[in-house]
Design an enzyme around this catalytic site. Structure first.
Site: not given
Ligand code: NAD
Ligand code: UD1
Length: 359
Positions: A91, A131, A155, A159, A183
């Site tokens: 992450k 995310s 990153y 996702k 999130y």
């Protein structure tokens, strides 16, 4: 507690990590059984031990990698899972720029291997850790689930790529039920002070940096930019307490339960969930300076800071529309910024060196 008919076993990948450990507690409190699968790349057995102590029960823990099909096969063969909550992944945005292959291998290839194994064992309920980063620089605020998606770093791309894979999977076979929880900015710690975020190195993210300044491990906070078009010129984010976030996962599972179970008579129709993205945020923006001030007040510690240049890739403001989670899952965040600061401080002051040393 859930009714017995809803009590199910869940595979929690990455369950030894920051959000995973808090979610294990929430699962236990809601009456779910679970098995944790984690390669401990960014976590420790101590975290698992502490969760066991908090819930008063030994946790079934398997040390394994989501890219290891043989290891996963054994796990799926040995258990009858209702579904998988998939936290396992890397992450750190900066690291992903330096090591993109490592990020795509872990986050994308690892997820594909996991989904293949789920398919083989006919486990079709999936809750994925996505995310707010998939929204990139938002065109308008608050950000709802229909907002355009774009990413500027590996990153975020990893996702977004997994989200695309889940969308394709849902189209290919309507037995898949795939929830992507997006999130916003998870912070805070369990109210016991026993589990929390334990960054390996100097923290990249704001809240752990503030708490390490407060506890005296770091000298001062650098605030990246004070010329944004925001309330006080500093960046605005939607900070969400990790305990609220953890409960969001339970409500997602409850939703899958409701949608996909027949009523026992065998006559009720099961509904396919398909691909369902849901924001988990509070819906409120807080600036960097507001968070620093709240933390200082709650902890009683001064937080020295200096303003520096903007951090490359940062955006001015980001906060969620949390309406969909409320409408579909009956979930909304309950804890305040003061709660987030208090629990972070409790964890940090009790464990200044994270899980490695207890005072
Ligand atoms: P974390 O690093 O604390 O937890 C991730 C866990 O996954 C760790 O325990 C790690 O050891 C494990 N793991 C990593 N690669 C693995 C692999 N190949 N096989 C098995 N286990 C593996 O991170 P977190 O903050 O708890 O985040 C959980 C998930 O939520 C991640 O997917 C992350 O990308 C996502 N997410 C986190 C945030 C955040 O700010 N913390 C925000 C949005 C999304
Ligand atoms: C970061 C990640 C994002 C991820 C999110 C999840 C980056 C660039 N982005 O977002 O991919 O989804 O976490 O929580 O890492 N700040 C400071 N000083 C610091 C650290 C941060 O001023 O030492 C500021 C930042 O400029 C930003 C705010 O604090 O305005 C929040 O930063 P951070 O906690 O890193 O989160 P995000 O950048 O929102």
């Amino acid at each position: 507690m859930l009714e017995n008919f809803m009590k199910n076993k869940i595979l929690v990948t990455g369950g030894a990590g920051y959000i995973g450990t808090h979610t294990c507690i929430a699962l236990h409190e809601a009456g779910y059984d679970f098995v944790v699968y984690d390669n401990l790349f960014n976590s420790s057995r101590e975290a698992i031990n502490r969760v066991s102590t908090l819930i008063g029960q030994t946790i079934e823990f398997i040390e394994g990698d989501i890219r290891d099909a043989e290891s996963l096969k054994q796990v799926f063969a040995a258990h009858h899972f209702f579904g998988v909550i998939h936290f396992a992944g890397l992450k750190a945005v900066g690291e992903s720029v330096a090591k993109p292959l490592m990020y795509y291998n872990n986050n994308v290839s690892g997820t594909i291997t996991l989904l293949e194994m789920m398919s083989e064992y006919d486990v079709k309920n999936f809750v994925f850790s996505s995310s707010a980063t998939v929204y990139g620089d938002p065109e308008s605020l608050p950000i709802n689930e229909e907002s355009p998606r774009s990413c500027t770093n590996p990153y975020g791309q990893s996702k977004l790529t997994v989200e695309h894979i889940l969308e394709d999977l849902a189209v290919s076979d309507d037995r898949w039920n795939l929830i992507a929880l997006r999130y916003f900015n998870p912070v805070g710690a369990h109210s016991s002070g026993q589990i929390g975020e334990d960054p390996n190195d100097i923290p990249n993210n704001l809240m752990p940096y503030i708490s390490q300044v407060a506890v005296g491990k770091l000298d001062k906070l650098s605030i990246f930019g004070n010329d944004y078009p925001t309330v006080d010129g500093t960046g605005v984010r939607d900070f969400i307490h990790v305990t609220d976030l953890a409960k969001g996962h339970v409500t997602a599972l409850n939703y899958l339960n409701k949608q996909t179970r027949s009523n026992g008579s065998g006559t009720a129709k099961k509904n396919s969930v398909g691909f369902l993205p849901i924001n988990l945020g509070t819906g409120k923006g807080t600036s960097v300076l507001e968070l620093v001030s709240a933390f200082s007040e709650v902890s009683g510690q001064a937080i020295p800071y200096q303003f520096t240049d903007r951090r490359a890739g940062d955006i001015a403001s980001c906060y969620a529309s949390a309406d969909k989670a409320k409408m579909l899952l009956g979930w909304q965040a309950e804890l305040s910024i003061a709660d987030m600061c208090r629990d972070t401080w409790h964890w940090q002051s009790m464990n200044p060196n994270g899980y490695t040393k207890v005072i």
